[in-house]
Enzyme design. Sequence first.
Site, PDB file in Angstrom:
ATOM      1  N   SER A  17       0.854  -1.192   0.000  1.00 40.99           N
ATOM      2  CA  SER A  17       0.000   0.000   0.000  1.00 40.99           C
ATOM      3  C   SER A  17       0.883   1.232   0.000  1.00 40.99           C
ATOM      4  O   SER A  17       1.676   1.436   0.927  1.00 40.99           O
ATOM      5  CB  SER A  17      -0.892   0.011   1.239  1.00 40.99           C
ATOM      6  OG  SER A  17      -1.400   1.310   1.445  1.00 40.99           O
ATOM      7  N   HIS A  42      -1.440  -1.348  -4.101  1.00 43.92           N
ATOM      8  CA  HIS A  42      -2.698  -0.944  -3.469  1.00 43.92           C
ATOM      9  C   HIS A  42      -2.721   0.576  -3.274  1.00 43.92           C
ATOM     10  O   HIS A  42      -1.780   1.152  -2.726  1.00 43.92           O
ATOM     11  CB  HIS A  42      -2.782  -1.680  -2.120  1.00 43.92           C
ATOM     12  CG  HIS A  42      -4.031  -1.488  -1.347  1.00 43.92           C
ATOM     13  ND1 HIS A  42      -5.168  -2.244  -1.566  1.00 43.92           N
ATOM     14  CD2 HIS A  42      -4.340  -0.655  -0.318  1.00 43.92           C
ATOM     15  CE1 HIS A  42      -6.112  -1.885  -0.703  1.00 43.92           C
ATOM     16  NE2 HIS A  42      -5.627  -0.907   0.064  1.00 43.92           N
ATOM     17  N   ASP A  44      -4.893   3.736  -1.752  1.00 43.73           N
ATOM     18  CA  ASP A  44      -5.953   4.074  -0.798  1.00 43.73           C
ATOM     19  C   ASP A  44      -6.534   5.454  -1.073  1.00 43.73           C
ATOM     20  O   ASP A  44      -5.845   6.469  -0.940  1.00 43.73           O
ATOM     21  CB  ASP A  44      -5.390   4.035   0.631  1.00 43.73           C
ATOM     22  CG  ASP A  44      -5.141   2.610   1.092  1.00 43.73           C
ATOM     23  OD1 ASP A  44      -6.090   1.819   1.082  1.00 43.73           O
ATOM     24  OD2 ASP A  44      -3.987   2.293   1.438  1.00 43.73           O
ATOM     25  N   MET A  46      -9.204   8.258   0.029  1.00 43.88           N
ATOM     26  CA  MET A  46     -10.017   8.685   1.184  1.00 43.88           C
ATOM     27  C   MET A  46     -10.523  10.103   0.932  1.00 43.88           C
ATOM     28  O   MET A  46      -9.803  10.926   0.362  1.00 43.88           O
ATOM     29  CB  MET A  46      -9.172   8.661   2.460  1.00 43.88           C
ATOM     30  CG  MET A  46      -8.477   7.338   2.730  1.00 43.88           C
ATOM     31  SD  MET A  46      -7.676   7.321   4.343  1.00 43.88           S
ATOM     32  CE  MET A  46      -6.621   5.865   4.170  1.00 43.88           C
ATOM     33  N   HIS A  78      -8.580   1.083  -3.560  1.00 43.26           N
ATOM     34  CA  HIS A  78      -9.432   0.879  -2.382  1.00 43.26           C
ATOM     35  C   HIS A  78     -10.072   2.222  -2.035  1.00 43.26           C
ATOM     36  O   HIS A  78      -9.410   3.108  -1.508  1.00 43.26           O
ATOM     37  CB  HIS A  78      -8.558   0.355  -1.225  1.00 43.26           C
ATOM     38  CG  HIS A  78      -9.298   0.195   0.065  1.00 43.26           C
ATOM     39  ND1 HIS A  78      -8.639   0.041   1.271  1.00 43.26           N
ATOM     40  CD2 HIS A  78     -10.630   0.152   0.367  1.00 43.26           C
ATOM     41  CE1 HIS A  78      -9.527  -0.090   2.248  1.00 43.26           C
ATOM     42  NE2 HIS A  78     -10.738  -0.012   1.722  1.00 43.26           N
ATOM     43  N   MET A  80     -12.221   4.547   0.087  1.00 46.67           N
ATOM     44  CA  MET A  80     -12.865   4.777   1.383  1.00 46.67           C
ATOM     45  C   MET A  80     -13.565   6.123   1.278  1.00 46.67           C
ATOM     46  O   MET A  80     -13.128   7.132   1.853  1.00 46.67           O
ATOM     47  CB  MET A  80     -11.803   4.752   2.491  1.00 46.67           C
ATOM     48  CG  MET A  80     -11.302   3.341   2.785  1.00 46.67           C
ATOM     49  SD  MET A  80      -9.667   3.297   3.516  1.00 46.67           S
ATOM     50  CE  MET A  80      -8.676   3.404   2.032  1.00 46.67           C
ATOM     51  N   MET A 149     -11.550  -5.646   6.254  1.00 46.85           N
ATOM     52  CA  MET A 149     -10.622  -4.741   6.955  1.00 46.85           C
ATOM     53  C   MET A 149     -10.171  -5.394   8.265  1.00 46.85           C
ATOM     54  O   MET A 149     -11.000  -5.875   9.044  1.00 46.85           O
ATOM     55  CB  MET A 149     -11.297  -3.399   7.268  1.00 46.85           C
ATOM     56  CG  MET A 149     -11.575  -2.513   6.066  1.00 46.85           C
ATOM     57  SD  MET A 149     -10.128  -2.045   5.073  1.00 46.85           S
ATOM     58  CE  MET A 149      -9.070  -1.219   6.256  1.00 46.85           C
ATOM     59  N   GLY A 154      -8.687   4.213   7.480  1.00 48.77           N
ATOM     60  CA  GLY A 154      -8.359   5.637   7.614  1.00 48.77           C
ATOM     61  C   GLY A 154      -6.875   5.917   7.776  1.00 48.77           C
ATOM     62  O   GLY A 154      -6.395   6.949   7.325  1.00 48.77           O
ATOM     63  N   ASP A 183      -6.610  -6.144   4.911  1.00 48.93           N
ATOM     64  CA  ASP A 183      -5.953  -4.835   4.845  1.00 48.93           C
ATOM     65  C   ASP A 183      -5.875  -4.235   6.237  1.00 48.93           C
ATOM     66  O   ASP A 183      -6.908  -3.958   6.848  1.00 48.93           O
ATOM     67  CB  ASP A 183      -6.781  -3.944   3.903  1.00 48.93           C
ATOM     68  CG  ASP A 183      -6.138  -2.592   3.633  1.00 48.93           C
ATOM     69  OD1 ASP A 183      -5.038  -2.342   4.140  1.00 48.93           O
ATOM     70  OD2 ASP A 183      -6.769  -1.805   2.905  1.00 48.93           O
ATOM     71  N   GLY A 184      -4.638  -4.035   6.714  1.00 52.45           N
ATOM     72  CA  GLY A 184      -4.427  -3.368   7.986  1.00 52.45           C
ATOM     73  C   GLY A 184      -3.665  -4.226   8.974  1.00 52.45           C
ATOM     74  O   GLY A 184      -4.099  -5.323   9.327  1.00 52.45           O
ATOM     75  N   GLY A 185      -2.492  -3.732   9.361  1.00 52.24           N
ATOM     76  CA  GLY A 185      -1.701  -4.437  10.373  1.00 52.24           C
ATOM     77  C   GLY A 185      -1.104  -5.747   9.902  1.00 52.24           C
ATOM     78  O   GLY A 185      -0.767  -6.609  10.718  1.00 52.24           O
ATOM     79  N   GLY A 205       1.208  -1.876   4.260  1.00 48.70           N
ATOM     80  CA  GLY A 205       1.700  -0.521   4.031  1.00 48.70           C
ATOM     81  C   GLY A 205       2.926  -0.226   4.866  1.00 48.70           C
ATOM     82  O   GLY A 205       4.064  -0.289   4.382  1.00 48.70           O
TER      83      GLY A 205
HETATM   84  C1  DX5 Z   1      -6.036   1.872   5.884  1.00 49.26           C
HETATM   85  C2  DX5 Z   1      -5.693   1.488   4.481  1.00 49.26           C
HETATM   86  C3  DX5 Z   1      -4.581   0.543   4.359  1.00 49.26           C
HETATM   87  C4  DX5 Z   1      -3.265   0.992   4.944  1.00 49.26           C
HETATM   88  C5  DX5 Z   1      -2.736  -0.202   5.677  1.00 49.26           C
HETATM   89  O1  DX5 Z   1      -7.285   2.426   5.956  1.00 49.26           O
HETATM   90  O2  DX5 Z   1      -6.816   0.952   3.805  1.00 49.26           O
HETATM   91  O3  DX5 Z   1      -4.403   0.087   3.021  1.00 49.26           O
HETATM   92  O4  DX5 Z   1      -2.309   1.446   4.027  1.00 49.26           O
HETATM   93  O5  DX5 Z   1      -1.630   0.184   6.377  1.00 49.26           O
HETATM   94  P1  DX5 Z   1      -0.826  -0.800   7.352  1.00 49.26           P
HETATM   95  O6  DX5 Z   1      -0.342  -1.950   6.537  1.00 49.26           O
HETATM   96  O7  DX5 Z   1       0.278   0.095   7.842  1.00 49.26           O
HETATM   97  O8  DX5 Z   1      -1.774  -1.201   8.434  1.00 49.26           O
HETATM   98 ZN    ZN Z   2      -6.430  -0.043   1.853  1.00 49.64          ZN
END
Ligand code: DX5
Ligand code: ZN
Length: 228
Positions: A17, A42, A44, A46, A78, A80, A149, A154, A183-185, A205
């Site tokens: 990401s 990826h 993002d 927003m 993606h 949001m 997610m 965010g 996606d996330g962590g 990311g």
């Molecule tokens: C968060 C995004 C993710 C973000 C993930 O809302 O959708 O794609 O980049 O970041 P990490 O991998 O650092 O959790």
């Molecule tokens: Zn994302």
Amino acid sequence: MSERFRELIAAPRVAPSILSADFARLGAQVEEVMAAGARVIHVDVMDGHFVPPITIGPLVAGAVADVVHDAGGAIDVHMMIEAPERQIEEFAKAGADSITFHAEATPHANRTLAAIRDLGCCAGIAINPGTPVEAVAELRNLADLVLCMTVNPGWGGQSFITTSPDKVERLRPLVGTAKIEVDGGIDTDTAPSIAAAGASLFVAGSAIFGAADPAAAYQAIAQAAGAS
Ligand code: DX5
Ligand code: ZN
């Protein structure tokens, strides 16, 4: 556009990401992870409404898409954003290979998934941590991707929600032929359990672009996830 993406996600993959990349040298950062083997990037999007931050629009997505396509890869957008149906055409024109929007962001998920495919892109539906898996049950066979997610959307750099593998297991019988994206962590610690639960597209990311060596970090996460 969609055919290349479908081929790429047929096997498990890690998708870096760019949210955590150095935006002053975005092209170079993308090239770095692609040289390490990444093929799905990826992006993002927003809007400051669905989630508080404002990030990337079609202009930057298009610039990234050019770099990624030249290297044989694909762009995973993606969204949001509220009312995603208003923006899909602009992102398709910018070169998106897949477009994913949130089930919570529109009452028109069925129509929007079909519209994304009509634009020649793969279509994805995302659900927040607080949204039950049943939210996607009526969308079977309309989506190529179901994005679960594993943090609240965010921001990058948040901790993986530890109940996510259980949620992905409950999601699996509801998605038909769609691949499950998470996606996330995601990092070398969390990837194995979510892969075992049934996810096959792993967004990472901060664990990649926040590392001293993003190429090595990509390869380590791919190995942990059993991905190419
Ligand atoms: C968060 C995004 C993710 C973000 C993930 O809302 O959708 O794609 O980049 O970041 P990490 O991998 O650092 O959790
Ligand atoms: Zn994302």
